[in-house]
Design a protein around this motif. Structure first.
Motif, PDB file in Angstrom:
ATOM      1  N   HIS A   1      13.827   3.768  -0.646  1.00 34.61           N
ATOM      2  CA  HIS A   1      13.188   2.695  -1.412  1.00 34.61           C
ATOM      3  C   HIS A   1      14.235   1.849  -2.124  1.00 34.61           C
ATOM      4  CE1 HIS A   1       9.319   4.407  -0.648  1.00 34.61           C
ATOM      5  NE2 HIS A   1       9.528   5.487  -1.368  1.00 34.61           N
TER       6      HIS A   1
ATOM      7  N   TRP B   1      10.566   5.628   8.166  1.00 35.21           N
ATOM      8  CA  TRP B   1      10.174   4.257   7.817  1.00 35.21           C
ATOM      9  C   TRP B   1      11.370   3.379   7.481  1.00 35.21           C
ATOM     10  CZ3 TRP B   1       5.568   5.645   4.056  1.00 35.21           C
ATOM     11  CH2 TRP B   1       4.410   5.892   4.818  1.00 35.21           C
TER      12      TRP B   1
ATOM     13  N   VAL C   1      11.801   0.866   2.640  1.00 38.62           N
ATOM     14  CA  VAL C   1      10.463   0.296   2.451  1.00 38.62           C
ATOM     15  C   VAL C   1      10.171   0.169   0.957  1.00 38.62           C
ATOM     16  CG1 VAL C   1       7.984   0.669   2.816  1.00 38.62           C
ATOM     17  CG2 VAL C   1       9.598   1.260   4.616  1.00 38.62           C
ATOM     18  N   ASP C   2       9.576  -0.933   0.561  1.00 39.53           N
ATOM     19  CA  ASP C   2       9.128  -1.126  -0.818  1.00 39.53           C
ATOM     20  C   ASP C   2       8.219   0.021  -1.244  1.00 39.53           C
ATOM     21  OD1 ASP C   2       8.580  -3.017  -3.218  1.00 39.53           O
ATOM     22  OD2 ASP C   2       6.587  -2.467  -2.500  1.00 39.53           O
ATOM     23  N   TYR C   3       8.377   0.467  -2.490  1.00 40.73           N
ATOM     24  CA  TYR C   3       7.631   1.648  -2.933  1.00 40.73           C
ATOM     25  C   TYR C   3       6.120   1.450  -2.823  1.00 40.73           C
ATOM     26  CZ  TYR C   3       6.133   5.757  -5.361  1.00 40.73           C
ATOM     27  OH  TYR C   3       5.515   6.955  -5.643  1.00 40.73           O
ATOM     28  N   GLN C   4       5.610   0.319  -3.256  1.00 41.53           N
ATOM     29  CA  GLN C   4       4.165   0.087  -3.213  1.00 41.53           C
ATOM     30  C   GLN C   4       3.648   0.132  -1.789  1.00 41.53           C
ATOM     31  OE1 GLN C   4       1.817  -0.599  -6.024  1.00 41.53           O
ATOM     32  NE2 GLN C   4       0.625   0.154  -4.279  1.00 41.53           N
ATOM     33  N   GLU C   5       4.389  -0.457  -0.863  1.00 43.14           N
ATOM     34  CA  GLU C   5       3.969  -0.448   0.538  1.00 43.14           C
ATOM     35  C   GLU C   5       3.920   0.986   1.074  1.00 43.14           C
ATOM     36  OE1 GLU C   5       5.401  -2.038   4.953  1.00 43.14           O
ATOM     37  OE2 GLU C   5       6.278  -2.929   3.143  1.00 43.14           O
ATOM     38  N   ALA C   6       4.931   1.773   0.746  1.00 39.58           N
ATOM     39  CA  ALA C   6       4.960   3.169   1.205  1.00 39.58           C
ATOM     40  C   ALA C   6       3.815   3.973   0.592  1.00 39.58           C
ATOM     41  CB  ALA C   6       6.302   3.806   0.835  1.00 39.58           C
ATOM     42  N   TRP C   7       3.523   3.723  -0.679  1.00 35.00           N
ATOM     43  CA  TRP C   7       2.420   4.418  -1.345  1.00 35.00           C
ATOM     44  C   TRP C   7       1.092   4.072  -0.666  1.00 35.00           C
ATOM     45  CZ3 TRP C   7       1.058   3.591  -7.255  1.00 35.00           C
ATOM     46  CH2 TRP C   7       0.136   4.556  -7.650  1.00 35.00           C
ATOM     47  N   ASP C   8       0.910   2.789  -0.366  1.00 39.04           N
ATOM     48  CA  ASP C   8      -0.324   2.356   0.314  1.00 39.04           C
ATOM     49  C   ASP C   8      -0.455   3.002   1.690  1.00 39.04           C
ATOM     50  OD1 ASP C   8      -0.929   0.754  -1.856  1.00 39.04           O
ATOM     51  OD2 ASP C   8      -0.231  -1.100  -0.929  1.00 39.04           O
ATOM     52  N   ARG C   9       0.649   3.066   2.418  1.00 40.63           N
ATOM     53  CA  ARG C   9       0.613   3.695   3.748  1.00 40.63           C
ATOM     54  C   ARG C   9       0.256   5.183   3.633  1.00 40.63           C
ATOM     55  NH1 ARG C   9       6.100   1.896   6.985  1.00 40.63           N
ATOM     56  NH2 ARG C   9       6.002  -0.355   6.682  1.00 40.63           N
TER      57      ARG C   9
END
Length: 232
Positions: free
Chosen positions: A55, A11, A14-22
């Motif tokens: 991140h 990836w 990537v922003d942590y929240q975006e990666a967590w959501d993915r």
């Protein structure tokens, strides 16, 4: 039949929240396939993913973690250009940032082996073997997950932290491997709740920045070998 095919994805940053959501989206889809197989007595293959990423500066606290191990208040986080998240993995507090390989294996362990302890030990072994390719001798510290240097003496220092979540043998979250990471950020936490041990990186141990893409390639290959993955 076990599906040994694993899709490798990098990836990038990537922003942590975006990666967590993915992650959560992939995780939920895999669980849905397993649920449908169980309810409908079908045998659809479940997918497997090996995701590498980096991140921006961020601190994450596992579900069994201790808030007091974060040594910064909101203003302190802003001053460090860092964010903070409470998340649903195991483990305590850790740091992620540029120069670190963060690995998120989203695997259905029914495709490999149904043993979480073996899963963690196998992730550790892949890191240990990768470090060995650079002449860095690493091992395990009794009672803790992750990968350590000089684990049998007072110089013990951690180079890779781990924290995973699993449901119906599907995994998410994973490991944070310090390659060229800015280690000063670890001074703002009690890493993994261990206050008497140091944290290190490949760069610190070798005395020079390491080619991150080269380390990723070696690590990816070691993971594939140990898990008997067919990377796609």
């Amino acid at each position: 039949m076990q599906n040994k095919k694993v899709q490798f994805i990098d990836w990038g940053l990537v922003d942590y929240q975006e990666a967590w959501d993915r992650q959560e989206e992939i995780f939920a889809k895999t669980l849905a396939i397993k649920h449908d197989n169980r309810v409908n007595d079908t045998s659809l293959e479940t997918p497997n993913y090996l995701i590498f990423t980096e991140h921006p500066h961020v601190y994450t606290l596992g579900k069994s973690g201790h808030m007091e191990y974060l040594l910064l208040d909101e203003e302190g986080l802003k001053a460090k250009n860092a964010t903070f998240y409470k998340i649903n993995r195991g483990g305590d507090i850790t740091y992620h940032g540029p120069g670190q390989i963060v690995g998120y294996p989203i695997l259905d362990l029914d495709n490999f082996f149904t043993d979480i302890h073996l899963y963690l030990r196998t992730l550790e072994e892949a890191i240990i073997q990768t470090l060995g390719e650079y002449g860095i001798s690493a091992g395990r510290y009794p009672g803790y997950t992750g990968v350590w240097l000089d684990p049998d003496n007072e110089k013990a220092r951690k180079i890779c932290a781990m924290g995973v979540r699993a449901s119906r043998w599907v995994t998410m979250h994973g490991f944070a491997f310090n390659v060229n990471a800015d280690l000063t950020y670890f001074g703002n936490i009690v890493p993994c709740g261990i206050d008497d041990k140091d944290v290190t990186s490949m760069e610190r141990e070798l005395g020079y920045p390491v080619d991150l893409e080269e380390v990723k390639s070696k690590l990816k290959n070691n993971l594939a070998k140990l898990f008997l993955m067919e990377l796609t």
